[in-house]
Design a protein around this motif. Sequence first.
Motif, short mmCIF file in Angstrom:
data_model
loop_
_atom_site.label_atom_id
_atom_site.label_comp_id
_atom_site.label_asym_id
_atom_site.label_seq_id
_atom_site.Cartn_x
_atom_site.Cartn_y
_atom_site.Cartn_z
N VAL A 29 0.88 -1.17 0.00
CA VAL A 29 0.00 0.00 0.00
C VAL A 29 0.92 1.22 0.00
O VAL A 29 1.84 1.31 0.83
N ALA A 30 0.70 2.14 -0.94
CA ALA A 30 1.45 3.41 -1.00
C ALA A 30 2.97 3.20 -0.99
O ALA A 30 3.70 3.95 -0.36
N GLY A 31 3.43 2.17 -1.68
CA GLY A 31 4.87 1.94 -1.78
C GLY A 31 5.49 1.21 -0.60
O GLY A 31 6.70 0.97 -0.58
N ILE A 32 4.69 0.83 0.39
CA ILE A 32 5.17 0.09 1.55
C ILE A 32 4.77 -1.38 1.34
O ILE A 32 3.60 -1.66 1.09
N THR A 33 5.76 -2.28 1.42
CA THR A 33 5.52 -3.68 1.07
C THR A 33 5.84 -4.62 2.23
O THR A 33 6.93 -4.56 2.81
N ILE A 34 4.87 -5.47 2.54
CA ILE A 34 5.08 -6.51 3.55
C ILE A 34 6.17 -7.46 3.04
O ILE A 34 6.18 -7.84 1.87
N GLY A 35 7.09 -7.83 3.92
CA GLY A 35 8.20 -8.70 3.54
C GLY A 35 9.47 -7.96 3.21
O GLY A 35 10.54 -8.55 3.16
N ASN A 36 9.36 -6.64 3.01
CA ASN A 36 10.55 -5.82 2.75
C ASN A 36 11.21 -5.40 4.06
O ASN A 36 10.56 -5.31 5.10
N ASN A 37 12.49 -5.11 3.97
CA ASN A 37 13.23 -4.61 5.13
C ASN A 37 12.82 -3.16 5.42
O ASN A 37 12.46 -2.41 4.50
N LEU A 38 12.89 -2.80 6.67
CA LEU A 38 12.55 -1.45 7.11
C LEU A 38 13.35 -0.38 6.37
O LEU A 38 12.88 0.73 6.16
N SER A 39 14.56 -0.73 5.96
CA SER A 39 15.43 0.24 5.29
C SER A 39 14.84 0.76 3.97
O SER A 39 15.20 1.83 3.50
N THR A 40 13.89 0.00 3.39
CA THR A 40 13.30 0.42 2.12
C THR A 40 12.36 1.61 2.26
O THR A 40 11.99 2.23 1.26
N ILE A 41 11.94 1.91 3.50
CA ILE A 41 11.03 3.05 3.72
C ILE A 41 11.59 4.01 4.77
O ILE A 41 10.84 4.71 5.43
N ARG A 42 12.90 4.02 4.92
CA ARG A 42 13.54 4.84 5.96
C ARG A 42 13.06 6.29 5.93
O ARG A 42 12.81 6.90 6.97
N SER A 43 12.91 6.86 4.75
CA SER A 43 12.52 8.28 4.63
C SER A 43 11.08 8.53 5.07
O SER A 43 10.70 9.68 5.31
N LEU A 44 10.28 7.48 5.17
CA LEU A 44 8.87 7.64 5.55
C LEU A 44 8.64 7.51 7.05
O LEU A 44 7.54 7.77 7.53
N LEU A 45 9.67 7.10 7.79
CA LEU A 45 9.49 6.78 9.20
C LEU A 45 9.60 8.00 10.10
O LEU A 45 10.40 8.90 9.85
N GLU A 46 8.80 8.03 11.15
CA GLU A 46 8.92 9.06 12.19
C GLU A 46 10.13 8.68 13.05
O GLU A 46 10.15 7.61 13.65
N SER A 47 11.11 9.53 13.08
CA SER A 47 12.34 9.20 13.80
C SER A 47 12.07 8.99 15.29
O SER A 47 11.25 9.68 15.90
N ASN A 48 12.77 8.03 15.86
CA ASN A 48 12.69 7.71 17.30
C ASN A 48 11.28 7.33 17.76
O ASN A 48 10.92 7.58 18.91
N SER A 49 10.48 6.76 16.88
CA SER A 49 9.11 6.40 17.29
C SER A 49 8.95 4.89 17.50
O SER A 49 7.86 4.44 17.82
N ALA A 50 10.01 4.13 17.32
CA ALA A 50 9.91 2.66 17.44
C ALA A 50 9.63 2.25 18.88
O ALA A 50 10.36 2.64 19.80
N THR A 51 8.58 1.50 19.07
CA THR A 51 8.23 0.96 20.40
C THR A 51 7.71 -0.46 20.24
O THR A 51 7.20 -0.83 19.18
N SER A 52 7.84 -1.23 21.30
CA SER A 52 7.24 -2.55 21.34
C SER A 52 5.99 -2.45 22.20
O SER A 52 6.07 -2.03 23.36
N PRO A 53 4.83 -2.83 21.66
CA PRO A 53 3.61 -2.78 22.48
C PRO A 53 3.76 -3.63 23.74
O PRO A 53 4.55 -4.58 23.76
N TRP A 54 3.01 -3.29 24.77
CA TRP A 54 3.08 -3.98 26.05
C TRP A 54 2.89 -5.48 25.85
O TRP A 54 1.93 -5.93 25.22
N GLN A 55 3.81 -6.27 26.36
CA GLN A 55 3.82 -7.72 26.28
C GLN A 55 3.93 -8.25 24.85
O GLN A 55 3.58 -9.39 24.57
N GLU A 56 4.41 -7.41 23.95
CA GLU A 56 4.62 -7.84 22.56
C GLU A 56 6.02 -7.42 22.11
O GLU A 56 6.20 -6.79 21.07
N GLU A 57 7.02 -7.81 22.89
CA GLU A 57 8.40 -7.44 22.59
C GLU A 57 8.91 -8.07 21.31
O GLU A 57 9.96 -7.68 20.79
N TYR A 58 8.20 -9.04 20.80
CA TYR A 58 8.61 -9.75 19.58
C TYR A 58 8.38 -8.92 18.31
O TYR A 58 8.80 -9.32 17.22
#
Length: 200
Positions: A29-58
Amino acid sequence: MKKVILLTLLISLLGTSSAFAAQNAPESVAGITIGNNLSTIRSLLESNSATSPWQEEYIKRIGLKDMEGYKGGYVVVGNCKRKDIILRMKLKYQDGSMEFFNKLYGKIEKRFGKPNDWRGNPFGTLKVWKWSLGDADGNVSLILQHFSGDDDSITKGNSIRLSRPSWIEQEMECWDIKHPPSQEKPIPAKMKGMKWFLPY
């Protein structure tokens, strides 16, 4: 004999049609593809926003910047077996109208057929259609949603979600193997019973 040949041909054609449909499951969807590495959309990411949901560290959830026609969203990437691989995405459309939702639904139904599931509410403020589409890599879940209610926990307007549920389950299994739960500490005697569940 002719009936047997025709029946065999029909089964063969149906099989070919199903195989074609199975390969037609969406991945992007909109150039973002499941199965691709995160590096393929680096410019689209909100910096420092990565979090693991509670009890979903995986998994890790990372916010997306606004794009043309979209008002943000997020991607979910693996944190174990498929580290930094996109497993799920949710995008919010700028156009939150019911008219746009119906237009999206019509085009998705035309391409992928009738949805498998309805998850709306009886008040009509939440409309959720879900498609479960298979391909060579497993099941793909596609969800189209419209919300016009007052609940802040639900995304208002129109949004779309795409994911591979089996990959997310595999991340959880991988994490559980690599990080077995530590033994729970016993509840102090004075906190046993209903007291443990009540504020104090």
